[in-house]
Scaffold this motif. Structure first.
Motif, PDB file in Angstrom:
ATOM      1  N   LEU A  36      33.982  27.651  48.518  1.00 20.84           N
ATOM      2  CA  LEU A  36      34.896  28.512  48.017  1.00 20.84           C
ATOM      3  C   LEU A  36      34.080  29.942  47.893  1.00 20.84           C
ATOM      4  O   LEU A  36      34.672  30.877  48.254  1.00 20.84           O
ATOM      5  N   ARG A  37      32.906  29.939  47.607  1.00 13.91           N
ATOM      6  CA  ARG A  37      31.892  31.182  47.622  1.00 13.91           C
ATOM      7  C   ARG A  37      31.885  31.644  49.047  1.00 13.91           C
ATOM      8  O   ARG A  37      31.843  32.875  49.146  1.00 13.91           O
ATOM      9  N   ALA A  38      31.772  30.841  49.938  1.00  8.01           N
ATOM     10  CA  ALA A  38      31.499  31.269  51.592  1.00  8.01           C
ATOM     11  C   ALA A  38      32.755  32.019  52.006  1.00  8.01           C
ATOM     12  O   ALA A  38      32.720  32.987  52.935  1.00  8.01           O
ATOM     13  N   ASP A  39      33.903  31.906  51.172  1.00  9.76           N
ATOM     14  CA  ASP A  39      35.186  32.499  51.859  1.00  9.76           C
ATOM     15  C   ASP A  39      35.211  33.739  50.715  1.00  9.76           C
ATOM     16  O   ASP A  39      35.826  33.813  49.471  1.00  9.76           O
ATOM     17  N   SER A  40      34.819  35.082  51.127  1.00  9.08           N
ATOM     18  CA  SER A  40      34.806  36.292  50.348  1.00  9.08           C
ATOM     19  C   SER A  40      35.961  36.577  49.880  1.00  9.08           C
ATOM     20  O   SER A  40      36.156  37.237  48.595  1.00  9.08           O
ATOM     21  N   ASN A  41      37.189  36.554  50.430  1.00  7.94           N
ATOM     22  CA  ASN A  41      38.465  36.942  50.048  1.00  7.94           C
ATOM     23  C   ASN A  41      39.059  36.012  48.827  1.00  7.94           C
ATOM     24  O   ASN A  41      39.288  36.563  47.638  1.00  7.94           O
ATOM     25  N   LEU A  42      38.722  34.655  48.975  1.00  5.18           N
ATOM     26  CA  LEU A  42      39.052  33.909  47.935  1.00  5.18           C
ATOM     27  C   LEU A  42      38.090  34.062  46.745  1.00  5.18           C
ATOM     28  O   LEU A  42      38.554  33.865  45.709  1.00  5.18           O
ATOM     29  N   TRP A  43      36.921  34.127  46.904  1.00  2.00           N
ATOM     30  CA  TRP A  43      36.075  34.371  45.970  1.00  2.00           C
ATOM     31  C   TRP A  43      36.340  35.567  45.081  1.00  2.00           C
ATOM     32  O   TRP A  43      36.220  35.470  43.669  1.00  2.00           O
ATOM     33  N   TYR A  44      36.596  36.485  45.781  1.00  4.21           N
ATOM     34  CA  TYR A  44      37.004  37.784  45.149  1.00  4.21           C
ATOM     35  C   TYR A  44      38.161  37.485  44.184  1.00  4.21           C
ATOM     36  O   TYR A  44      38.129  38.082  43.065  1.00  4.21           O
ATOM     37  N   LYS A  45      39.180  36.868  44.524  1.00  2.43           N
ATOM     38  CA  LYS A  45      40.456  36.584  43.639  1.00  2.43           C
ATOM     39  C   LYS A  45      40.044  35.641  42.468  1.00  2.43           C
ATOM     40  O   LYS A  45      40.187  35.672  41.366  1.00  2.43           O
ATOM     41  N   ILE A  46      39.119  34.693  42.880  1.00  2.00           N
ATOM     42  CA  ILE A  46      38.363  33.871  41.818  1.00  2.00           C
ATOM     43  C   ILE A  46      37.775  34.868  40.588  1.00  2.00           C
ATOM     44  O   ILE A  46      37.873  34.418  39.406  1.00  2.00           O
ATOM     45  N   CYS A  47      36.947  35.688  41.269  1.00  2.00           N
ATOM     46  CA  CYS A  47      36.279  36.632  40.145  1.00  2.00           C
ATOM     47  C   CYS A  47      37.389  37.501  39.582  1.00  2.00           C
ATOM     48  O   CYS A  47      37.142  37.727  38.341  1.00  2.00           O
ATOM     49  N   VAL A  48      38.458  37.916  40.151  1.00  2.00           N
ATOM     50  CA  VAL A  48      39.564  38.662  39.470  1.00  2.00           C
ATOM     51  C   VAL A  48      40.290  37.888  38.321  1.00  2.00           C
ATOM     52  O   VAL A  48      40.317  38.347  37.122  1.00  2.00           O
ATOM     53  N   LEU A  49      40.305  36.517  38.559  1.00  5.09           N
ATOM     54  CA  LEU A  49      41.063  35.492  37.480  1.00  5.09           C
ATOM     55  C   LEU A  49      39.926  35.650  36.412  1.00  5.09           C
ATOM     56  O   LEU A  49      40.271  35.780  35.350  1.00  5.09           O
ATOM     57  N   ASN A  50      38.630  35.364  36.625  1.00  5.32           N
ATOM     58  CA  ASN A  50      37.646  35.317  35.580  1.00  5.32           C
ATOM     59  C   ASN A  50      37.481  36.711  34.881  1.00  5.32           C
ATOM     60  O   ASN A  50      37.291  36.572  33.707  1.00  5.32           O
ATOM     61  N   TYR A  51      37.755  37.893  35.588  1.00  2.00           N
ATOM     62  CA  TYR A  51      37.546  39.073  35.009  1.00  2.00           C
ATOM     63  C   TYR A  51      38.913  39.187  33.875  1.00  2.00           C
ATOM     64  O   TYR A  51      38.708  39.608  32.789  1.00  2.00           O
ATOM     65  N   ARG A 151      36.613  48.020  43.355  1.00  2.00           N
ATOM     66  CA  ARG A 151      37.580  47.384  44.289  1.00  2.00           C
ATOM     67  C   ARG A 151      38.784  47.060  43.480  1.00  2.00           C
ATOM     68  O   ARG A 151      39.771  46.994  43.689  1.00  2.00           O
ATOM     69  N   LEU A 152      38.581  46.434  42.191  1.00  2.00           N
ATOM     70  CA  LEU A 152      39.601  45.824  41.553  1.00  2.00           C
ATOM     71  C   LEU A 152      40.572  47.033  40.918  1.00  2.00           C
ATOM     72  O   LEU A 152      41.850  46.808  41.186  1.00  2.00           O
ATOM     73  N   ARG A 153      39.926  48.299  40.525  1.00  2.00           N
ATOM     74  CA  ARG A 153      40.879  49.350  40.207  1.00  2.00           C
ATOM     75  C   ARG A 153      41.675  49.927  41.553  1.00  2.00           C
ATOM     76  O   ARG A 153      42.771  50.155  41.387  1.00  2.00           O
ATOM     77  N   ARG A 154      40.867  49.829  42.463  1.00  4.96           N
ATOM     78  CA  ARG A 154      41.618  50.376  43.864  1.00  4.96           C
ATOM     79  C   ARG A 154      42.400  49.415  44.462  1.00  4.96           C
ATOM     80  O   ARG A 154      43.681  49.776  44.879  1.00  4.96           O
ATOM     81  N   SER A 155      42.291  48.166  44.428  1.00  6.81           N
ATOM     82  CA  SER A 155      42.863  47.210  45.253  1.00  6.81           C
ATOM     83  C   SER A 155      43.583  46.337  44.399  1.00  6.81           C
ATOM     84  O   SER A 155      44.676  45.342  45.074  1.00  6.81           O
ATOM     85  N   GLY A 156      43.511  46.065  43.595  1.00  6.35           N
ATOM     86  CA  GLY A 156      44.027  45.041  42.508  1.00  6.35           C
ATOM     87  C   GLY A 156      43.645  43.613  43.228  1.00  6.35           C
ATOM     88  O   GLY A 156      42.541  43.296  43.616  1.00  6.35           O
ATOM     89  N   LEU A 157      44.736  42.732  43.399  1.00  2.00           N
ATOM     90  CA  LEU A 157      44.324  41.347  44.172  1.00  2.00           C
ATOM     91  C   LEU A 157      44.339  41.381  45.486  1.00  2.00           C
ATOM     92  O   LEU A 157      44.133  40.479  46.168  1.00  2.00           O
ATOM     93  N   ALA A 158      44.852  42.620  46.042  1.00  2.00           N
ATOM     94  CA  ALA A 158      44.887  42.733  47.484  1.00  2.00           C
ATOM     95  C   ALA A 158      43.454  42.571  48.214  1.00  2.00           C
ATOM     96  O   ALA A 158      42.488  43.342  47.612  1.00  2.00           O
ATOM     97  N   THR A 159      43.525  41.909  49.142  1.00  2.00           N
ATOM     98  CA  THR A 159      41.969  41.399  49.774  1.00  2.00           C
ATOM     99  C   THR A 159      42.080  42.084  51.101  1.00  2.00           C
ATOM    100  O   THR A 159      42.963  42.571  51.766  1.00  2.00           O
TER     101      THR A 159
END
Length: 159
Positions: A36-51, A151-159
């Motif tokens: 999961l961590r190796a897929d940076s787009n998916l990991w970003y979404k996981i971090c957004v959920l945690n945020y 990135r979160l402010r600029r793009s939201g969940l968009a990867t």
């Protein structure tokens, strides 16, 4: 499908910042937390959920995203496609449990402790945030990082 080998997952943010290989299919690298961590787009979404779980009252967009989830564990749209949600929930941790089992078990322990203290109210997203950070191995600093927040402010969940 070959049985995946258990590996020790370091809990440092350096792994989450690695470049993204071609997103993997559900049956390949994403069957572990490292996958999961190796897929940076998916990991970003996981971090957004945690945020978002940590900031529903401080950030209106976080609140709106958490209110749009369709899964009791928040692992669903708008954060993840159904295939991504399945990959995440079934990812194997060091102890052999899945992410879904680890979260559910941790929340069960949380509710048991609350009931024992005389407070059996359901928890809110902010109560779930530490459990999710622990299960995913995310340091709080990772979701407070300036680049991540920009990135979160600029793009939201968009990867």
């Amino acid at each position: 499908m070959a049985k995946s080998k258990k590996t020790k997952i370091p809990h440092d943010k350096s792994m989450a910042k690695r470049s993204n290989p071609t997103p993997s299919s559900p049956s390949t690298a994403s069957s572990t937390l490292a996958g999961l961590r190796a897929d940076s787009n998916l990991w970003y979404k996981i971090c957004v959920l945690n945020y978002d779980l940590s900031n529903p009252k401080k950030d209106h967009n976080s609140e709106m995203r958490t209110l749009c989830t369709t899964d009791e564990l928040y692992i669903s749209t708008p954060y993840f496609s159904p295939d991504e949600a399945t990959r995440i929930k079934s990812a194997i941790l060091d102890d052999g449990s899945t992410i879904e089992q680890a979260i559910t078990s941790s929340l069960t322990n949380f509710f048991e402790k609350r009931r024992a203290s005389g407070d059996s109210r359901p928890c809110g997203p902010h109560d779930m945030a530490p459990v999710y950070r622990l299960c995913f191995g995310i340091e709080k600093a990772e979701i407070e990082d300036k680049k991540f927040l920009s990135r979160l402010r600029r793009s939201g969940l968009a990867t």
